[in-house]
Design an enzyme around this catalytic site. Sequence first.
Site, PDB file in Angstrom:
ATOM      1  NE  ARG A  46      -7.703  -2.458   0.129  1.00  9.45           N
ATOM      2  CZ  ARG A  46      -6.611  -3.105  -0.229  1.00  9.45           C
ATOM      3  NH1 ARG A  46      -5.594  -3.234   0.620  1.00  9.45           N
ATOM      4  NH2 ARG A  46      -6.490  -3.680  -1.403  1.00  9.45           N
ATOM      5  CB  ALA A  48     -10.305 -10.823  -1.178  1.00  9.56           C
ATOM      6  NE  ARG A  89     -15.741  -3.656  -0.462  1.00  8.66           N
ATOM      7  CZ  ARG A  89     -14.541  -3.450  -0.999  1.00  8.66           C
ATOM      8  NH1 ARG A  89     -13.448  -3.599  -0.285  1.00  8.66           N
ATOM      9  NH2 ARG A  89     -14.429  -3.100  -2.267  1.00  8.66           N
ATOM     10  CD  GLN A 196      -8.151   0.319  -3.943  1.00  8.62           C
ATOM     11  OE1 GLN A 196      -7.975   1.035  -4.936  1.00  8.62           O
ATOM     12  NE2 GLN A 196      -9.320  -0.214  -3.671  1.00  8.62           N
ATOM     13  CG  ASP A 237     -11.367  -8.810  -4.771  1.00 15.14           C
ATOM     14  OD1 ASP A 237     -10.545  -8.339  -5.586  1.00 15.14           O
ATOM     15  OD2 ASP A 237     -11.462  -8.407  -3.602  1.00 15.14           O
ATOM     16  CG  ASN A 247      -7.710  -8.266  -8.572  1.00 13.45           C
ATOM     17  OD1 ASN A 247      -7.849  -8.426  -7.353  1.00 13.45           O
ATOM     18  ND2 ASN A 247      -6.700  -7.577  -9.053  1.00 13.45           N
ATOM     19  CE  LYS A 248     -10.407  -2.461  -6.179  1.00 16.07           C
ATOM     20  NZ  LYS A 248     -11.787  -2.161  -5.738  1.00 16.07           N
TER      21      LYS A 248
HETATM   22  O1  MRU Z   1     -11.759  -2.765  -3.069  1.00 18.03           O
HETATM   23  P1  MRU Z   1     -10.599  -3.467  -2.453  1.00 18.03           P
HETATM   24  O2  MRU Z   1      -9.459  -2.566  -2.084  1.00 18.03           O
HETATM   25  O3  MRU Z   1     -11.024  -4.349  -1.296  1.00 18.03           O
HETATM   26  O4  MRU Z   1     -10.075  -4.431  -3.605  1.00 18.03           O
HETATM   27  C1  MRU Z   1      -8.962  -5.248  -3.366  1.00 18.03           C
HETATM   28  C2  MRU Z   1      -8.515  -5.998  -4.543  1.00 18.03           C
HETATM   29  O5  MRU Z   1      -9.109  -5.984  -5.589  1.00 18.03           O
HETATM   30  C3  MRU Z   1      -7.316  -6.870  -4.337  1.00 18.03           C
HETATM   31  O6  MRU Z   1      -6.547  -6.951  -5.512  1.00 18.03           O
HETATM   32  C4  MRU Z   1      -7.821  -8.276  -3.980  1.00 18.03           C
HETATM   33  O7  MRU Z   1      -8.658  -8.215  -2.868  1.00 18.03           O
HETATM   34  C5  MRU Z   1      -6.720  -9.208  -3.715  1.00 18.03           C
HETATM   35  S1  MRU Z   1      -6.079  -8.898  -2.120  1.00 18.03           S
HETATM   36  C6  MRU Z   1      -4.952  -9.979  -1.623  1.00 18.03           C
END
Ligand code: MRU
Length: 348
Positions: A46, A48, A89, A196, A237, A247-248
Amino acid sequence: MAIKPIEYRDGVCRMIDQRLLPTEEVWRDYFDYQGVAEAIRTMVVRGAPAIGVAAAFGAWFGARDIDEEDFDRFFARFEKVCATLAATRPTAVNLSWALERMKNFAKANSSYPVADIKIVLEYEAMAIADEDIRVNMAMGRHGQELIPDGARVLTHCNAGALATGGFGTALGVLRAAQLAGKNISVLADETRPFLQGARLTAWELQKDNIPVTLICDNMAGYLMSKGEIDCVIVGADRIAANGDTANKIGTYTVAVLAKEHGLPFYVAAPTSTIDMSLADGSLIPIEERDAREVTHCGDKQIAPSGVAVRNPSFDVTPARLISAIITEWGIARGDYGEGLKTLMSRVR
Ligand code: MRU
């Protein structure tokens, strides 16, 4: 050297199963595109940039297994492979960026025998993986200038080595600050529902001896009000052309809190995360994930059976709340419409 979550060698793609961290370090081997697609969908891998790298290897596996000698027939089937990988995704644009790059590479070489194209596609996937690490290190060199010596930095989710080919985006900037001799410390939001921050950010920073303190998501405002946080840095993302950033889930809340407390809020992301085709963040597709992530903590049920649940996995932080966007090509500030256009014009 920070962990590389995806290793490729001789037709095998090995990925650390991020669902099991921090208590178990299990590496899984993938040999075909269906397996890679499932690994992305189920969050073995997981983050991006990391799902972009994994998808590139998936695309190579898919191409290798297409038994066609005519380019057009080969390419029609290759597009289907890429579509399957892209559908895993929806929010992180790095996934479709990597797949477009693989498709364009095949098309650019369409006058050569399909057997030869398959061979060079393997190298293109390896190049995407290697470049991602170099891009993150360049981003780190730019971004560390913004992090003062002694800074106590809040981050959300995991935008570290685990979320990329290696080194990390937001955490890459912090790694670079530490390498530049700065004494920094990190506050990691746990990042419900998938944790995470607690599971991955805390694990990788602890492993690399970067001081980290874990907090629950609802503690950031209090700590800001007590003067215990100097700035915020997160990954992304997908960034729209005007700088609005997905982002998350929870990132938007942190950005609002940072604004209220007058703290800088930085986004660190490679140019492969910038989607100039979308005018603003309202156009970014937001993934809704399984309700079980909310009703359970690991295997433990924490909510009554049958309760209604929402689980949007990302949110969009408006550009006006972002102090700077850090990329491998430099830093954009203020008018992101112009700034991002300038940075994107530097990308080869
Ligand atoms: O659902 P995820 O764990 O794939 O989400 C990841 C995030 O939101 C990260 O902050 C984002 O991908 C940046 S990663 C360098």
